[in-house]
Design an enzyme around this catalytic site. Sequence first.
Site, PDB file in Angstrom:
ATOM      1  N   TYR A   1      45.323  24.607  78.918  1.00  0.00           N
ATOM      2  CA  TYR A   1      43.970  24.065  79.057  1.00  0.00           C
ATOM      3  C   TYR A   1      43.174  24.813  80.116  1.00  0.00           C
ATOM      4  O   TYR A   1      41.942  24.792  80.095  1.00  0.00           O
ATOM      5  CB  TYR A   1      44.024  22.576  79.390  1.00  0.00           C
ATOM      6  CG  TYR A   1      44.698  21.757  78.318  1.00  0.00           C
ATOM      7  CD1 TYR A   1      44.050  21.491  77.116  1.00  0.00           C
ATOM      8  CD2 TYR A   1      45.992  21.267  78.482  1.00  0.00           C
ATOM      9  CE1 TYR A   1      44.674  20.753  76.111  1.00  0.00           C
ATOM     10  CE2 TYR A   1      46.621  20.527  77.492  1.00  0.00           C
ATOM     11  CZ  TYR A   1      45.957  20.287  76.309  1.00  0.00           C
ATOM     12  OH  TYR A   1      46.596  19.561  75.324  1.00  0.00           O
TER      13      TYR A   1
ATOM     14  N   ARG B   1      49.370  10.486  72.472  1.00  0.00           N
ATOM     15  CA  ARG B   1      49.747  11.011  71.159  1.00  0.00           C
ATOM     16  C   ARG B   1      49.601   9.877  70.147  1.00  0.00           C
ATOM     17  O   ARG B   1      49.645   8.701  70.511  1.00  0.00           O
ATOM     18  CB  ARG B   1      51.191  11.516  71.160  1.00  0.00           C
ATOM     19  CG  ARG B   1      51.464  12.642  72.149  1.00  0.00           C
ATOM     20  CD  ARG B   1      52.923  13.069  72.064  1.00  0.00           C
ATOM     21  NE  ARG B   1      53.244  14.174  72.971  1.00  0.00           N
ATOM     22  CZ  ARG B   1      53.717  14.035  74.210  1.00  0.00           C
ATOM     23  NH1 ARG B   1      53.953  12.806  74.685  1.00  0.00           N
ATOM     24  NH2 ARG B   1      53.981  15.084  74.958  1.00  0.00           N
TER      25      ARG B   1
ATOM     26  N   LYS C   1      57.667  11.240  73.842  1.00  0.00           N
ATOM     27  CA  LYS C   1      58.328  12.458  73.383  1.00  0.00           C
ATOM     28  C   LYS C   1      59.364  12.899  74.412  1.00  0.00           C
ATOM     29  O   LYS C   1      59.079  12.968  75.603  1.00  0.00           O
ATOM     30  CB  LYS C   1      57.281  13.567  73.184  1.00  0.00           C
ATOM     31  CG  LYS C   1      57.823  14.795  72.481  1.00  0.00           C
ATOM     32  CD  LYS C   1      56.699  15.777  72.213  1.00  0.00           C
ATOM     33  CE  LYS C   1      57.213  17.013  71.479  1.00  0.00           C
ATOM     34  NZ  LYS C   1      56.125  17.974  71.203  1.00  0.00           N
TER      35      LYS C   1
ATOM     36  N   HIS D   1      54.058  16.212  79.717  1.00  0.00           N
ATOM     37  CA  HIS D   1      54.606  17.537  79.441  1.00  0.00           C
ATOM     38  C   HIS D   1      55.845  17.783  80.298  1.00  0.00           C
ATOM     39  O   HIS D   1      55.854  17.466  81.491  1.00  0.00           O
ATOM     40  CB  HIS D   1      53.565  18.619  79.730  1.00  0.00           C
ATOM     41  CG  HIS D   1      52.479  18.691  78.719  1.00  0.00           C
ATOM     42  ND1 HIS D   1      51.281  19.324  78.947  1.00  0.00           N
ATOM     43  CD2 HIS D   1      52.402  18.202  77.448  1.00  0.00           C
ATOM     44  CE1 HIS D   1      50.512  19.234  77.881  1.00  0.00           C
ATOM     45  NE2 HIS D   1      51.173  18.551  76.955  1.00  0.00           N
TER      46      HIS D   1
ATOM     47  N   ARG E   1      43.177  13.996  72.509  1.00  0.00           N
ATOM     48  CA  ARG E   1      44.137  14.231  73.593  1.00  0.00           C
ATOM     49  C   ARG E   1      43.835  15.558  74.288  1.00  0.00           C
ATOM     50  O   ARG E   1      43.865  15.641  75.525  1.00  0.00           O
ATOM     51  CB  ARG E   1      45.551  14.217  73.033  1.00  0.00           C
ATOM     52  CG  ARG E   1      46.655  14.557  74.021  1.00  0.00           C
ATOM     53  CD  ARG E   1      48.014  14.386  73.331  1.00  0.00           C
ATOM     54  NE  ARG E   1      49.099  15.103  73.993  1.00  0.00           N
ATOM     55  CZ  ARG E   1      49.835  14.621  74.990  1.00  0.00           C
ATOM     56  NH1 ARG E   1      49.575  13.409  75.464  1.00  0.00           N
ATOM     57  NH2 ARG E   1      50.807  15.322  75.519  1.00  0.00           N
TER      58      ARG E   1
ATOM     59  N   HIS F   1      44.824  14.132  67.780  1.00  0.00           N
ATOM     60  CA  HIS F   1      45.319  15.012  68.845  1.00  0.00           C
ATOM     61  C   HIS F   1      44.181  15.798  69.498  1.00  0.00           C
ATOM     62  O   HIS F   1      44.309  16.242  70.651  1.00  0.00           O
ATOM     63  CB  HIS F   1      46.369  15.961  68.294  1.00  0.00           C
ATOM     64  CG  HIS F   1      47.456  16.286  69.273  1.00  0.00           C
ATOM     65  ND1 HIS F   1      48.424  15.384  69.634  1.00  0.00           N
ATOM     66  CD2 HIS F   1      47.702  17.420  69.999  1.00  0.00           C
ATOM     67  CE1 HIS F   1      49.242  15.934  70.526  1.00  0.00           C
ATOM     68  NE2 HIS F   1      48.817  17.171  70.751  1.00  0.00           N
TER      69      HIS F   1
END
Length: 339
Positions: A321, A197, A222, A312, A289, A286
């Site tokens: 994805y 990120r 995150k 995640h 990414r 992003h």
Amino acid sequence: TCCLRNKYTTFVNTRFITFIYKDRYEIFCIYIILFVRLLCFIMIISYFCIYECSIKSKAMKITYLLNEFERKMIIQRYSPSSIQNYKSAVRSFLQLAEKKYSHPLEITETVIEKYLFWKIEKHRIGTSYQRLIVASIDKFYLSMFSRQLNLKHLYPRSKNKSLPVYLTTREVSRLMAKVTNPKHKCIVQLLYGCGLRLNELLHLKLVDIDSKNKIILIRNAKGGKDRVVMLSPLLLESLRRYYKIYHPEEYLIEGQGGGIYSEKSVQVIVKNAALKAGIAKKVTPHTLRHSFATHLLENGTDIRYIQDLLGHKSVNTTEIYTHITDIAQSKIKSPLDLL
């Protein structure tokens, strides 16, 4: 003759004295008028000062409230970007509300609902920003006044399930070829080669690079989690060349005067490289990414590993994805080809 002279002298003196007293009376009246005017002016000025002070005393102390709100979020270990987003949403709300209300506690859920409707109608905000506004206001009242608002009905009913924009491997190669500056090349390679990120890239430090084990440690990402990503030999070579030229002291990528690199600069670097490469898609940091995750899936990497590499919390987030790669790799033919 003597009698006439005395009468004349008495007459003249009387007229002179009358003249003098009359003149003094007029001057006295002028002074009185000026004094009254000055007094009125002072009263008017005082009135406006008192009025202005009363308005200020009734107005919301937005700066103070936001500073206190920030302090509470720092104690709760919110990330700097989350704090900034929450403060920005609450500031916009309070600046509009202070035109009618003198304190946040005077504002009802109905007023908040009208504000949100106005934002949707006038500013055409998306579902993500709507969710941010509601969450920010809700947290502000709970943190500052221990008041639990009933705002559940103001959250968007469902999230937009749009597929992420990504680049093909050829597009990534073309983009990389247009980046010649050593620092800029490292930035693009880190974003794509590690799936970082933007905020993670900017906060990378020299001590986070483990060249011996070929890994990079991402600290306090995150959700406050740490994770490890791979360090490509190609990226490591680029980093060594960059280090010899720029000699960063603390952060891996630093600005001209040291310290954290600018977010805007990274965005401009990626955007300009995409334009030079002739890529029509809207390319952001992003996007690289997204490309990292998509290409790993296309190469057969287990989705659980990709989940860990991306940081995640849930594999459901990573599975988006698969919608791209499943169609791309499937052997399903279009009905058009069957005609």
